[in-house]
Design a protein around this motif. Sequence first.
Motif, PDB file in Angstrom:
ATOM      1  N   SER A   1       0.739  -1.285  -0.149  1.00 31.36           N
ATOM      2  CA  SER A   1      -0.013   0.101   0.104  1.00 31.36           C
ATOM      3  C   SER A   1       1.001   1.421  -0.165  1.00 31.36           C
ATOM      4  O   SER A   1       0.355   2.290  -0.269  1.00 31.36           O
ATOM      5  CB  SER A   1      -1.039  -0.205   1.185  1.00 31.36           C
ATOM      6  OG  SER A   1      -0.232   0.089   2.436  1.00 31.36           O
ATOM      7  N   ILE A   2       2.188   1.025   0.371  1.00 28.07           N
ATOM      8  CA  ILE A   2       3.015   2.318   0.125  1.00 28.07           C
ATOM      9  C   ILE A   2       3.311   2.598  -1.240  1.00 28.07           C
ATOM     10  O   ILE A   2       3.691   1.806  -2.024  1.00 28.07           O
ATOM     11  CB  ILE A   2       4.355   2.110   0.873  1.00 28.07           C
ATOM     12  CG1 ILE A   2       4.015   1.894   2.328  1.00 28.07           C
ATOM     13  CG2 ILE A   2       5.022   3.330   0.932  1.00 28.07           C
ATOM     14  CD1 ILE A   2       5.349   1.209   3.250  1.00 28.07           C
ATOM     15  N   SER A   3       2.997   3.825  -1.705  1.00 29.99           N
ATOM     16  CA  SER A   3       3.117   4.263  -3.138  1.00 29.99           C
ATOM     17  C   SER A   3       4.669   4.150  -3.585  1.00 29.99           C
ATOM     18  O   SER A   3       5.576   4.679  -2.640  1.00 29.99           O
ATOM     19  CB  SER A   3       2.594   5.723  -3.384  1.00 29.99           C
ATOM     20  OG  SER A   3       2.824   6.186  -4.539  1.00 29.99           O
TER      21      SER A   3
ATOM     22  N   TYR B   1       8.937   6.259  -2.680  1.00 33.79           N
ATOM     23  CA  TYR B   1      10.400   5.575  -2.915  1.00 33.79           C
ATOM     24  C   TYR B   1      11.361   6.150  -3.935  1.00 33.79           C
ATOM     25  O   TYR B   1      12.356   6.480  -4.065  1.00 33.79           O
ATOM     26  CB  TYR B   1      10.176   4.001  -3.007  1.00 33.79           C
ATOM     27  CG  TYR B   1       9.843   3.417  -1.881  1.00 33.79           C
ATOM     28  CD1 TYR B   1      10.540   3.301  -0.902  1.00 33.79           C
ATOM     29  CD2 TYR B   1       8.504   2.618  -1.820  1.00 33.79           C
ATOM     30  CE1 TYR B   1      10.081   2.600   0.341  1.00 33.79           C
ATOM     31  CE2 TYR B   1       8.113   2.099  -0.699  1.00 33.79           C
ATOM     32  CZ  TYR B   1       8.826   1.940   0.459  1.00 33.79           C
ATOM     33  OH  TYR B   1       8.472   1.215   1.502  1.00 33.79           O
ATOM     34  N   GLU B   2      10.600   6.724  -4.879  1.00 28.23           N
ATOM     35  CA  GLU B   2      11.040   7.248  -6.123  1.00 28.23           C
ATOM     36  C   GLU B   2      11.766   8.490  -5.580  1.00 28.23           C
ATOM     37  O   GLU B   2      12.870   8.943  -6.087  1.00 28.23           O
ATOM     38  CB  GLU B   2      10.352   7.339  -7.274  1.00 28.23           C
ATOM     39  CG  GLU B   2      10.929   7.827  -8.605  1.00 28.23           C
ATOM     40  CD  GLU B   2       9.830   7.830  -9.713  1.00 28.23           C
ATOM     41  OE1 GLU B   2      10.273   8.625 -10.800  1.00 28.23           O
ATOM     42  OE2 GLU B   2       8.900   7.150  -9.793  1.00 28.23           O
ATOM     43  N   ALA B   3      10.903   9.340  -5.228  1.00 25.34           N
ATOM     44  CA  ALA B   3      11.043  10.489  -4.677  1.00 25.34           C
ATOM     45  C   ALA B   3      12.505  10.583  -3.440  1.00 25.34           C
ATOM     46  O   ALA B   3      13.370  11.497  -3.657  1.00 25.34           O
ATOM     47  CB  ALA B   3      10.109  11.511  -3.889  1.00 25.34           C
ATOM     48  N   ALA B   4      12.337   9.356  -2.615  1.00 20.18           N
ATOM     49  CA  ALA B   4      13.437   9.340  -1.772  1.00 20.18           C
ATOM     50  C   ALA B   4      14.800   9.011  -2.338  1.00 20.18           C
ATOM     51  O   ALA B   4      15.857   9.530  -2.184  1.00 20.18           O
ATOM     52  CB  ALA B   4      13.294   8.088  -0.924  1.00 20.18           C
TER      53      ALA B   4
ATOM     54  N   PHE C   1      14.276   3.616   7.391  1.00 17.27           N
ATOM     55  CA  PHE C   1      13.945   4.159   8.744  1.00 17.27           C
ATOM     56  C   PHE C   1      12.912   5.467   8.755  1.00 17.27           C
ATOM     57  O   PHE C   1      12.232   5.730   9.694  1.00 17.27           O
ATOM     58  CB  PHE C   1      14.869   4.508   9.632  1.00 17.27           C
ATOM     59  CG  PHE C   1      15.612   3.101  10.080  1.00 17.27           C
ATOM     60  CD1 PHE C   1      14.968   2.388  11.221  1.00 17.27           C
ATOM     61  CD2 PHE C   1      17.039   2.753   9.685  1.00 17.27           C
ATOM     62  CE1 PHE C   1      15.425   1.194  11.948  1.00 17.27           C
ATOM     63  CE2 PHE C   1      17.458   1.566  10.426  1.00 17.27           C
ATOM     64  CZ  PHE C   1      16.664   0.780  11.119  1.00 17.27           C
ATOM     65  N   ARG C   2      13.208   5.961   7.302  1.00 13.05           N
ATOM     66  CA  ARG C   2      12.149   7.308   7.189  1.00 13.05           C
ATOM     67  C   ARG C   2      10.897   7.114   6.463  1.00 13.05           C
ATOM     68  O   ARG C   2      10.089   8.091   6.568  1.00 13.05           O
ATOM     69  CB  ARG C   2      13.126   8.335   6.764  1.00 13.05           C
ATOM     70  CG  ARG C   2      14.198   8.569   7.750  1.00 13.05           C
ATOM     71  CD  ARG C   2      15.076   9.653   7.149  1.00 13.05           C
ATOM     72  NE  ARG C   2      16.375  10.017   7.771  1.00 13.05           N
ATOM     73  CZ  ARG C   2      16.557  11.054   8.814  1.00 13.05           C
ATOM     74  NH1 ARG C   2      15.232  12.016   9.029  1.00 13.05           N
ATOM     75  NH2 ARG C   2      17.307  11.057   9.619  1.00 13.05           N
ATOM     76  N   ILE C   3      10.865   6.168   5.737  1.00 12.96           N
ATOM     77  CA  ILE C   3       9.722   5.972   4.926  1.00 12.96           C
ATOM     78  C   ILE C   3       8.898   4.560   5.194  1.00 12.96           C
ATOM     79  O   ILE C   3       7.754   4.597   5.436  1.00 12.96           O
ATOM     80  CB  ILE C   3      10.054   5.711   3.464  1.00 12.96           C
ATOM     81  CG1 ILE C   3      10.752   7.414   3.198  1.00 12.96           C
ATOM     82  CG2 ILE C   3       8.892   5.538   2.389  1.00 12.96           C
ATOM     83  CD1 ILE C   3      11.181   7.440   1.518  1.00 12.96           C
ATOM     84  N   THR C   4       9.470   3.514   5.065  1.00  7.27           N
ATOM     85  CA  THR C   4       8.919   2.317   5.275  1.00  7.27           C
ATOM     86  C   THR C   4       8.410   1.999   6.686  1.00  7.27           C
ATOM     87  O   THR C   4       7.231   1.743   6.846  1.00  7.27           O
ATOM     88  CB  THR C   4       9.832   1.141   4.952  1.00  7.27           C
ATOM     89  OG1 THR C   4      10.532   1.485   3.710  1.00  7.27           O
ATOM     90  CG2 THR C   4       9.280  -0.251   4.980  1.00  7.27           C
TER      91      THR C   4
END
Length: 91
Positions: A55-57, A61-64, A76-79
């Motif tokens: 469900s995480i877009s 991840y691409e922006a990160a 640690f900052r997104i997932t």
Amino acid sequence: PNVGAINEALRFLHLDFLAQSWLGDPHIALYSICAINILEWMGFSMIIYYAGLMSISDDIYEAAKIDGCGFWNTLFRITIPNLSGTTNTLI
């Protein structure tokens, strides 16, 4: 008291000294029940976490990745923050 799948597997592997009464010994009975409970619910938890990961877009991840985040920063900052709702549901 020394029969069962685990004890038979230990005997097959020539580890007879580890075969014991897993639920009959008061020193290890609670640990045995905890291990069984963890194994019983692990599959369900994995499926729920997998659904949470899906469900995480991908855009996040691409922006990160464009911003230069490595694996650990992404983890640690997104997932993990995005899986906090899933973790709360499972708890």
